[in-house]
Design a protein around this motif. Structure first.
Motif, PDB file in Angstrom:
ATOM      1  N   GLU A  40       0.833  -1.204   0.000  1.00  0.00           N
ATOM      2  CA  GLU A  40       0.000   0.000   0.000  1.00  0.00           C
ATOM      3  C   GLU A  40       0.866   1.252   0.000  1.00  0.00           C
ATOM      4  O   GLU A  40       0.576   2.229  -0.687  1.00  0.00           O
ATOM      5  CB  GLU A  40      -0.921  -0.013   1.218  1.00  0.00           C
ATOM      6  CG  GLU A  40      -1.864   1.197   1.272  1.00  0.00           C
ATOM      7  CD  GLU A  40      -2.816   1.130   2.443  1.00  0.00           C
ATOM      8  OE1 GLU A  40      -3.617   2.063   2.589  1.00  0.00           O
ATOM      9  OE2 GLU A  40      -2.749   0.142   3.219  1.00  0.00           O
ATOM     10  N   ARG A  41       1.958   1.232   0.769  1.00  0.00           N
ATOM     11  CA  ARG A  41       2.826   2.410   0.873  1.00  0.00           C
ATOM     12  C   ARG A  41       3.611   2.664  -0.412  1.00  0.00           C
ATOM     13  O   ARG A  41       3.824   3.803  -0.821  1.00  0.00           O
ATOM     14  CB  ARG A  41       3.802   2.238   2.044  1.00  0.00           C
ATOM     15  CG  ARG A  41       4.573   3.515   2.406  1.00  0.00           C
ATOM     16  CD  ARG A  41       5.588   3.227   3.480  1.00  0.00           C
ATOM     17  NE  ARG A  41       6.777   2.575   2.930  1.00  0.00           N
ATOM     18  CZ  ARG A  41       7.712   2.000   3.678  1.00  0.00           C
ATOM     19  NH1 ARG A  41       7.567   1.948   4.997  1.00  0.00           N
ATOM     20  NH2 ARG A  41       8.769   1.449   3.119  1.00  0.00           N
ATOM     21  N   THR A  42       4.054   1.576  -1.056  1.00  0.00           N
ATOM     22  CA  THR A  42       4.929   1.717  -2.225  1.00  0.00           C
ATOM     23  C   THR A  42       4.190   1.643  -3.550  1.00  0.00           C
ATOM     24  O   THR A  42       4.759   1.955  -4.600  1.00  0.00           O
ATOM     25  CB  THR A  42       6.003   0.607  -2.211  1.00  0.00           C
ATOM     26  OG1 THR A  42       5.358  -0.677  -2.311  1.00  0.00           O
ATOM     27  CG2 THR A  42       6.822   0.673  -0.935  1.00  0.00           C
ATOM     28  N   GLY A  43       2.934   1.185  -3.526  1.00  0.00           N
ATOM     29  CA  GLY A  43       2.197   1.004  -4.764  1.00  0.00           C
ATOM     30  C   GLY A  43       2.599  -0.251  -5.531  1.00  0.00           C
ATOM     31  O   GLY A  43       2.259  -0.400  -6.712  1.00  0.00           O
ATOM     32  N   ALA A  44       3.307  -1.173  -4.866  1.00  0.00           N
ATOM     33  CA  ALA A  44       3.731  -2.410  -5.535  1.00  0.00           C
ATOM     34  C   ALA A  44       2.520  -3.272  -5.855  1.00  0.00           C
ATOM     35  O   ALA A  44       1.615  -3.436  -5.035  1.00  0.00           O
ATOM     36  CB  ALA A  44       4.693  -3.170  -4.625  1.00  0.00           C
ATOM     37  N   ARG A  45       2.515  -3.827  -7.057  1.00  0.00           N
ATOM     38  CA  ARG A  45       1.396  -4.682  -7.479  1.00  0.00           C
ATOM     39  C   ARG A  45       1.864  -6.133  -7.385  1.00  0.00           C
ATOM     40  O   ARG A  45       2.500  -6.666  -8.297  1.00  0.00           O
ATOM     41  CB  ARG A  45       0.980  -4.311  -8.898  1.00  0.00           C
ATOM     42  CG  ARG A  45       0.529  -2.853  -9.035  1.00  0.00           C
ATOM     43  CD  ARG A  45       0.124  -2.518 -10.439  1.00  0.00           C
ATOM     44  NE  ARG A  45      -1.092  -3.240 -10.829  1.00  0.00           N
ATOM     45  CZ  ARG A  45      -1.659  -3.115 -12.032  1.00  0.00           C
ATOM     46  NH1 ARG A  45      -1.129  -2.321 -12.938  1.00  0.00           N
ATOM     47  NH2 ARG A  45      -2.746  -3.814 -12.318  1.00  0.00           N
ATOM     48  N   ILE A  46       1.556  -6.761  -6.291  1.00  0.00           N
ATOM     49  CA  ILE A  46       1.974  -8.143  -6.041  1.00  0.00           C
ATOM     50  C   ILE A  46       0.772  -8.948  -5.573  1.00  0.00           C
ATOM     51  O   ILE A  46      -0.196  -8.395  -5.039  1.00  0.00           O
ATOM     52  CB  ILE A  46       3.104  -8.231  -4.991  1.00  0.00           C
ATOM     53  CG1 ILE A  46       2.626  -7.681  -3.642  1.00  0.00           C
ATOM     54  CG2 ILE A  46       4.345  -7.500  -5.450  1.00  0.00           C
ATOM     55  CD1 ILE A  46       3.618  -7.899  -2.514  1.00  0.00           C
ATOM     56  N   GLU A  47       0.839 -10.244  -5.766  1.00  0.00           N
ATOM     57  CA  GLU A  47      -0.181 -11.149  -5.243  1.00  0.00           C
ATOM     58  C   GLU A  47       0.233 -11.505  -3.821  1.00  0.00           C
ATOM     59  O   GLU A  47       1.201 -12.233  -3.597  1.00  0.00           O
ATOM     60  CB  GLU A  47      -0.262 -12.403  -6.118  1.00  0.00           C
ATOM     61  CG  GLU A  47      -1.642 -13.060  -6.107  1.00  0.00           C
ATOM     62  CD  GLU A  47      -2.032 -13.644  -4.766  1.00  0.00           C
ATOM     63  OE1 GLU A  47      -1.230 -14.413  -4.208  1.00  0.00           O
ATOM     64  OE2 GLU A  47      -3.125 -13.312  -4.261  1.00  0.00           O
TER      65      GLU A  47
END
Length: 591
Positions: free
Chosen positions: A153-160
């Motif tokens: 949420e903080r970094t905007g990383a799109r991970i499963e």
């Protein structure tokens, strides 16, 4: 062994301690023989006890095995909770703390790994494993999942998230299995870094190879000097380095809580708070002193409040009135009928290692390693000469904070190079050579100097030297000598002819420390001795104020861009030893 002799053996240790002894023996037996081949007689033999003693504490082999697995699971849970609690608010730091906790020798030694996989690998024991350890495994996964979600949420990383969390849990498990195959050749620091590299694939910036996380190498030392280099400046305020220090250096360390004179009667206690932990020491009915986590097993409230006090009969938690005996056993539950049936034997206060040495009570939050007596052994005769056990407090307990790293405080304390300019009064009191004696084997340092008969310096130092009377119980060599005995990493006993005090430094956060102090002396009503002690406190209070100013200035300089690392001279031999021990304790950050 006949019944009389066996009953005497039982009496030597409390039941809880004897159970722990048998559980440790069971761990060794499982690791050596496997789960199927373990017998009560093998456990008894390893513990140096009889089979009858095993049966006295455990009704069956199954009960012993379940207790062993439960103890290991509880240790793992506590390590993980403590790691996250001390890692700070950053989720990346908490994730690395969880990884380090998973590889901690208390749960991941080769012997203990063999036990984990023995229960998991044998079909008949797998139900026990899931019932006892399944909750801990799920909690570990949930913690990893939640921290990764916060990072995403903080970094905007799109991970499963589920796959990412399961991947880290599986990697930790796979590396643990690899350790069982490689034995002593396995590199645990490399294992932790392998997990970091996995996380760097998901969060590159947060888990990038931290070039700063290494102690100064030869090429980092100032080019103009071949002298040994200090620790680099960044280590004195870095959050990651601080978190690793807590786990690797300070939790296993001995910490001084009180003098035995502060616990004169059964039921007397002294509390202690440090490293995100609460604890207390208490004198029991038999006169012995024990240490416990100051945490109620019901809802985690402190069972004892204030710095010290007395419990009349029972330790009563002020939150819901759960009551514990002085030996830690749960004795009463308020409104017990409103609870389902409770097995009180498993809900006692959690004990800590404790030791009484030279009149002082020590504890540590993680077991293992030599005792205080073993580490102070080189100075046993000098300590005994002061008859510390007979002393009583002569000053109020003092605790205060300073915006300086704990290493900075000890760097200053352990050298006399700064005395002529930093402490002109103290320097004027010193006579001849200053003894600098680090001991690598025990990780202790002795600093000592004789006193001048006619000192230079201010009025207080001159008056102290004139007023100091003879001390009949001290040998001639100690009549006019000040000695400091440092116990790495946290405590120093300061021995004077007229009194004694301790100096205790605790990390409070990156670049911040807590200082603890109290003074003691043997009863002596002579006017000259009373005057001398007041002068001693006056001189040393001035030294403390001078040191505080020096330390704060150094801390500010360490954080600036002008300082990378310094150099150490011959008068700073104690710093070379002290900082060398830190390097040894932080191997994953050494290259």
């Amino acid at each position: 062994m006949d019944d009389v002799l066996e009953s005497r053996v039982r009496a030597r240790l409390p039941q809880d301690a004897r159970r722990e002894q048998l559980i440790e023996a069971a761990i060794t037996a499982i690791a050596e023989h496997g789960l199927s081949n373990i017998t009560l007689s093998k456990v008894a033999s390893l513990a140096g006890l009889t089979a009858g003693m095993v049966n006295f504490h455990f009704k069956s082999k199954q009960e012993l095995l379940q207790a062993t697995l439960s103890r290991m699971a509880e240790t793992y849970r506590t390590l993980c909770e403590s790691a996250v609690a001390t890692a700070g608010r950053a989720p990346e730091a908490a994730l690395m703390a969880l990884i380090r906790a998973s590889f901690d020798p208390e749960v991941a030694s080769l012997e203990r790994l063999a036990v984990w996989y023995a229960f998991w690998g044998e079909s008949r024991a797998r139900d026990d494993y899931m019932a006892i350890v399944g909750t801990s495994d799920r909690a570990f996964y949930d913690a990893v999942h939640a921290l990764m979600a916060e990072l995403a949420e903080r970094t905007g990383a799109r991970i499963e998230l589920r796959a990412a969390a399961l991947g880290l849990c599986g990697l930790v498990d796979a590396l643990s299995q690899e350790a069982l195959v490689q034995h002593e050749a396995f590199d645990w620091d490399d294992a932790a870094d392998t997990c970091r590299r996995y996380l760097a694939n998901l969060f590159p910036a947060e888990f990038a190879a931290p070039a700063r996380l290494r102690l100064v190498a030869e090429e980092d030392a100032p080019a103009s000097s071949a002298l040994p280099a200090t620790l680099p400046g960044w280590t004195y305020a870095d959050p990651d380095f601080h978190a690793a220090e807590i786990e690797r250096i300070h939790r296993p360390a001995w910490h001084l809580v009180a003098h035995v004179s502060e616990l004169p009667n059964p039921g007397d206690y002294v509390t202690f708070e440090a490293l995100g932990e609460r604890a207390f020491v208490i004198r029991g009915e038999n006169g012995g002193i024990r240490a416990f986590h100051n945490v109620c097993r019901h809802r985690a409230h402190a069972v004892l409040e204030g710095r010290d006090g007395h419990c009349s009969g029972l330790i009563r938690c002020p939150y819901h009135a759960w009551c514990y005996a002085w030996d830690g056993r749960l004795r009463a539950v308020a409104a017990a009928k409103t609870f389902p049936e409770i097995e009180t034997s498993g809900l006692g206060l959690v004990p800590l290692d404790s030791e009484v040495f030279a009149g002082f009570v020590f504890l540590r939050f993680r077991g293992g390693g030599p005792s205080v007596a073993e580490r102070y052994a080189p100075y046993a005769a000098e300590l005994a000469a002061h008859r510390i056990e007979e002393m009583v407090p002569i000053a109020d307990y003092w605790i205060g904070g300073i915006d300086a790293d704990w290493k900075n405080v000890w760097d200053n304390y352990l050298e006399d190079y700064h005395f002529p300019t930093g402490h002109p009064g103290l320097f004027g009191l010193m006579s001849g050579a200053y003894d600098r004696e680090p001991d690598d084997e025990t990780r202790t340092i002795r600093l000592s100097h004789a006193l001048r008969r006619d000192p230079d310096g201010g009025w207080s130092t001159r008056a102290y030297a004139r007023a100091l009377p003879d001390v009949p119980h001290l040998p001639e060599a100690l009549q006019r000598r000040w000695t400091y005995l440092f116990l790495y990493p946290a405590v120093s006993l300061e021995l004077y002819p007229d009194m004694l005090d301790y100096f205790h430094i605790l990390p409070a956060g990156p670049g911040r420390s807590i200082l603890r102090w109290r003074a003691y002396a043997r009863p002596d009503d002579r006017r000259a001795m009373q005057v001398t002690r007041r002068l001693n406190l006056r001189v040393n209070n001035r030294v403390h104020d001078e040191d505080a100013a020096l330390i704060r200035s150094v801390q500010q300089g360490l954080a600036g861009s002008a300082y990378g690392a310094g150099v150490l001279g011959e008068k700073e031999i104690n710093l070379r030893a002290f900082q060398g021990w830190i390097r040894q304790d932080m191997p994953g950050m050494a290259l």
